[in-house]
Write a protein that holds these residues in place. Structure first.
Motif, PDB file in Angstrom:
ATOM      1  N   ALA A 164       0.097 -26.609 -47.807  1.00 56.22           N
ATOM      2  CA  ALA A 164      -1.382 -26.409 -47.603  1.00 56.22           C
ATOM      3  C   ALA A 164      -0.765 -24.319 -47.959  1.00 56.22           C
ATOM      4  O   ALA A 164      -1.856 -23.294 -48.860  1.00 56.22           O
ATOM      5  CB  ALA A 164      -2.223 -25.679 -46.620  1.00 56.22           C
ATOM      6  N   LEU A 165       0.166 -23.373 -47.201  1.00 56.84           N
ATOM      7  CA  LEU A 165      -0.026 -22.988 -47.238  1.00 56.84           C
ATOM      8  C   LEU A 165       1.528 -22.879 -48.445  1.00 56.84           C
ATOM      9  O   LEU A 165       0.829 -21.330 -49.284  1.00 56.84           O
ATOM     10  CB  LEU A 165       1.314 -22.371 -46.265  1.00 56.84           C
ATOM     11  CG  LEU A 165       2.137 -21.044 -46.723  1.00 56.84           C
ATOM     12  CD1 LEU A 165       0.895 -19.336 -46.557  1.00 56.84           C
ATOM     13  CD2 LEU A 165       3.291 -20.671 -45.323  1.00 56.84           C
ATOM     14  N   LYS A 166       1.739 -23.509 -49.334  1.00 56.03           N
ATOM     15  CA  LYS A 166       2.991 -23.289 -50.570  1.00 56.03           C
ATOM     16  C   LYS A 166       1.493 -22.863 -51.475  1.00 56.03           C
ATOM     17  O   LYS A 166       1.638 -23.032 -52.594  1.00 56.03           O
ATOM     18  CB  LYS A 166       3.420 -24.237 -50.366  1.00 56.03           C
ATOM     19  CG  LYS A 166       3.942 -24.922 -51.682  1.00 56.03           C
ATOM     20  CD  LYS A 166       5.030 -23.483 -51.871  1.00 56.03           C
ATOM     21  CE  LYS A 166       6.205 -23.959 -53.208  1.00 56.03           C
ATOM     22  NZ  LYS A 166       6.566 -22.215 -53.350  1.00 56.03           N
ATOM     23  N   CYS A 167       0.431 -24.371 -51.331  1.00 60.10           N
ATOM     24  CA  CYS A 167      -0.856 -24.012 -52.353  1.00 60.10           C
ATOM     25  C   CYS A 167      -1.120 -22.480 -53.015  1.00 60.10           C
ATOM     26  O   CYS A 167      -1.599 -21.975 -53.527  1.00 60.10           O
ATOM     27  CB  CYS A 167      -1.849 -24.768 -51.998  1.00 60.10           C
ATOM     28  SG  CYS A 167      -1.177 -27.028 -52.393  1.00 60.10           S
ATOM     29  N   LEU A 168      -1.605 -22.689 -51.389  1.00 63.58           N
ATOM     30  CA  LEU A 168      -1.968 -20.324 -52.026  1.00 63.58           C
ATOM     31  C   LEU A 168      -1.059 -20.031 -52.013  1.00 63.58           C
ATOM     32  O   LEU A 168      -1.057 -18.899 -53.002  1.00 63.58           O
ATOM     33  CB  LEU A 168      -2.007 -19.920 -49.914  1.00 63.58           C
ATOM     34  CG  LEU A 168      -3.950 -20.397 -49.338  1.00 63.58           C
ATOM     35  CD1 LEU A 168      -3.691 -20.115 -47.961  1.00 63.58           C
ATOM     36  CD2 LEU A 168      -4.604 -20.505 -50.344  1.00 63.58           C
ATOM     37  N   ASP A 169       0.213 -20.178 -51.641  1.00 61.53           N
ATOM     38  CA  ASP A 169       1.059 -19.420 -52.785  1.00 61.53           C
ATOM     39  C   ASP A 169       1.019 -19.422 -53.757  1.00 61.53           C
ATOM     40  O   ASP A 169       1.382 -18.645 -54.457  1.00 61.53           O
ATOM     41  CB  ASP A 169       2.216 -19.605 -51.771  1.00 61.53           C
ATOM     42  CG  ASP A 169       3.811 -18.549 -52.201  1.00 61.53           C
ATOM     43  OD1 ASP A 169       3.453 -18.081 -53.082  1.00 61.53           O
ATOM     44  OD2 ASP A 169       4.866 -18.985 -51.928  1.00 61.53           O
TER      45      ASP A 169
END
Length: 330
Positions: A164-169
């Protein structure tokens, strides 16, 4: 007290709260002077501070309220800054100096540091978000020069997965807007896949066959999955419906989206209903229009005003995605 030493005073009486404050190399405003006077007069302040070099390129400030770990402030400003900082940062600098030791003062005042005041547990997970935030390549972002306050869910450590964090990034580092939308959708996708996994693992030992069957069934309908997530954040997904509903009479792509979900029965009858439910279905249909490109869905590129519809709904999708990973921006 360290604040006395760096100000070269012996008591609060020597600090004039009506005049700007010189704190090391920084020229701060009267609000910072007032805060210094308050602290030196015995006012409460947090004694916990974390200072991490992060190569800060722009000034930022966040006030964080974690539901179980307490409150924190997170801020930073570029190296070489001496004046002109936002008031909230100037006040936070005074608090950080008061909380830190003399050997840390140069780091606090020099810039280029990510500084957190308050319990570490209150800010740890949100700092993971801060470290990926930059000016988006396309459109705007609530995380960049938008909100400055956030309420953090007690389960954020589990909700904000690495995926999820990578997608936000990625959502901040991609263009055009349709690809930013897809990355935010992938945050939601990561959440419903995680939910399926949790349910599977929790019930597998008791009923392995039924647990596997339920997981397979859940994976068959992605629209049902996102609607299931939307039920936990109904206001956010209703806002997505509202954003597109307001333009459907003038935007052909938005109008086509509403026609398509009407054909699928979403929102019609007792089993449909709920603007939040329709909002979730609209998000799913936008995703399909972009990804499937006419195989069985609308073709995003066939609508000259498709990008405008995405621009209108994007901040609401971003807010919904953040809520699903435990972050409520105020």
């Amino acid at each position: 007290m360290p604040l006395l030493d760096i100000l070269a005073v012996t008591s609060a009486d020597e600090v004039d709260p009506t005049r700007p404050l010189q704190l090391g190399p920084l020229e701060l405003g009267v609000e910072a002077a007032t805060e210094a006077f308050r602290i030196l007069s015995g006012g409460e302040f947090s004694s916990e501070v974390q200072i991490d070099p992060q190569g800060i390129t722009r000034a930022f400030y966040w006030a964080i309220a974690h539901k179980t770990e307490g409150s924190a402030e997170i801020f930073g400003f570029p190296v070489g800054t001496v004046h002109g900082l936002p008031t909230a940062i100037e006040i936070a600098i005074v608090r950080a100096v008061a909380a830190s030791t003399p050997d840390q003062h140069d780091a606090v005042l020099a810039g280029g540091m990510e500084i957190s005041i308050g319990p570490a547990g209150a800010s740890t997970d949100f700092r993971r978000i801060i470290r990926v935030v930059e000016r988006p390549m396309a459109g705007d972002s609530l995380l960049f020069d938008g909100a400055t306050q956030a309420v953090i869910d007690e389960n954020i450590n589990a909700l904000l997965s690495r995926v999820a964090l990578k997608c936000l990034d990625n959502s901040l580092r991609t263009s055009p807007l349709k690809f930013r939308f897809l990355e935010l959708y992938r945050v939601m996708e990561a959440r419903f896949l995680a939910e399926i996994k949790v349910k599977l693992v929790s019930s597998f030992d008791a009923e392995p066959s039924a647990a596997l069957s339920d997981a397979v069934e859940a994976l068959k309908s992605e629209m049902n999955q996102i609607i299931g997530l939307a039920e936990t954040q109904q206001d956010a997904f209703e806002a997505c419906w509202t954003a597109l509903d307001q333009i459907k009479n003038t935007n052909h792509f938005s109008a086509a989206l509403f026609r398509r979900i009407a054909k699928k029965g979403i929102g019609a009858g007792a089993g449909g209903g709920g603007k939040w439910r329709i909002g979730a279905a609209l998000i799913y249909q936008i995703r399909c229009a972009i990804v499937h490109a006419g195989e069985k869905d609308m073709i995003f590129e066939s609508f000259s005003d498709g990008e405008e519809a995405v621009r209108v709904i994007l901040p609401h999708v971003e807010r919904a995605a953040l809520l699903l990973v435990g972050i409520n921006l105020l």
